[in-house]
Design a protein around this motif. Sequence first.
Motif, short mmCIF file in Angstrom:
data_model
loop_
_atom_site.label_atom_id
_atom_site.label_comp_id
_atom_site.label_asym_id
_atom_site.label_seq_id
_atom_site.Cartn_x
_atom_site.Cartn_y
_atom_site.Cartn_z
N ASP A 243 0.83 -1.21 0.00
CA ASP A 243 0.00 0.00 0.00
C ASP A 243 0.86 1.26 0.00
N ALA A 244 1.90 1.25 0.84
CA ALA A 244 2.78 2.41 0.93
C ALA A 244 3.51 2.63 -0.40
N ILE A 245 3.92 1.54 -1.05
CA ILE A 245 4.61 1.65 -2.34
C ILE A 245 3.66 2.15 -3.42
N LEU A 246 2.44 1.63 -3.44
CA LEU A 246 1.46 2.09 -4.43
C LEU A 246 1.17 3.58 -4.26
N GLU A 247 1.10 4.02 -3.02
CA GLU A 247 0.87 5.44 -2.76
C GLU A 247 2.03 6.27 -3.33
N GLU A 248 3.27 5.78 -3.13
CA GLU A 248 4.43 6.46 -3.70
C GLU A 248 4.35 6.49 -5.23
N MET A 249 3.97 5.36 -5.81
CA MET A 249 3.91 5.26 -7.27
C MET A 249 2.83 6.16 -7.85
N HIS A 250 1.73 6.35 -7.11
CA HIS A 250 0.71 7.32 -7.54
C HIS A 250 1.28 8.74 -7.48
N ASP B 260 -4.14 7.70 -19.05
CA ASP B 260 -3.87 7.40 -17.64
C ASP B 260 -5.10 6.75 -17.01
N ILE B 261 -5.02 5.45 -16.81
CA ILE B 261 -6.13 4.71 -16.21
C ILE B 261 -5.97 4.60 -14.69
N THR B 262 -4.92 5.22 -14.14
CA THR B 262 -4.63 5.06 -12.72
C THR B 262 -5.28 6.14 -11.87
#
Length: 279
Positions: A251-258, A275-277
Motif C-alpha cells: 500500500d505504501a509503495i502504491l501510494e508512492e507510485m501514484h 492514464d487509467i490510474t
Amino acid sequence: MFKKLSMYLLISLMILSLAAVVGCSSQTDNGAGPDKEQAEKEQPKEEAKPEKEVISFAGSGGYPPFNFVNEKDEVVGFDVDVANEIATRLGMDMKYVTTAWDGIIEGLRAKRYDGILGSMAITEDREKQVDFSIPYYYSGAQLIVMKDSDIKTPDDLTAESVIGVATGTTFADDVEKLGAQARTYEDDFQTLMELQNGRLAGVITDRVVGLNAIKEIKNGDRLTLAGKLLRQETMGIAFHSDDDELREKVDAILEEMHQDGTLTEISAKWFDGEDITKQ
C-alpha cells in the motif's frame, strides 16, 4: 667383496640424500609446501552474496494488455510492469504466475503465491475471502458488439441475446442485470473470437481490454463499443487475509507510485498515453 658392497651402499646413500635436497629445494622454489598451504588456509574466503527474496504475483496470463504471453513466451503487460516495480522497491525479485482465473483466489488462499496482481476488481464478495490493497487503476464493464450488429446500446439486449464473458469475472452479473444469457469462456481472446464467428451477440469485458482488442486482434476493426460503461470498477491487489504486513508495505509503495508518477508512466506505455490510474 665386503669393501665393494660398502662402497655401493655409500654411493646409494649419497644419491638418496642429494635427491631429498633437490626435492625440498624444488618445493620451496615453486612456492609449495607446508608454509604456503597454511597461508592459504588462513586467507579469508569471500562470502557468497545472499540471493534476493522472491515475491510472487498471479494473473491469468490471457488478459492483454494487462497480463499476457508475448511471442517470446514471456508474460508482459501493465500488471506485470506494476508487479516488477513493486518488487524492485521491496528489494526483491518478482515471479509472475499464470493460472486459471476461476481458481485464482483459491490459489492465493492456499498460499501458492503472495498476491493477485491481475486486474481484479474489488468487490464485497471477494473482500470476504481476501484483503485488497489500495486501488492501482480504474476501469469499467463495457459491452462490445460487431459493427454491423442491431445492438447499439445495452438496452437493445433481449432474453435471447447470448453474451460472452470470461469465467470467474464479475461481468456475468452485468449480463444477468441486462436480462440476457451469459456464456463463459476461459479468457477474452476466446470470447472475442466467438463474437467474430457469429456465435455471440456481444461480449462484456473491461473497457480498456475492449479498446485494445479492437486495435490488436485479427479483424478487430469489425468490433465496436456499444454504449457507455455499465459501471465503474476499482482494481486492487489481493492478499491473503493473514498477510497484513506485506499488504501494508505494498500500500505504501502504491501510494508512492501514484504520487511520483510511476503508475501514470506505466499506464501511458500500455494505453497510448491514457492514464487509467486516476479516478
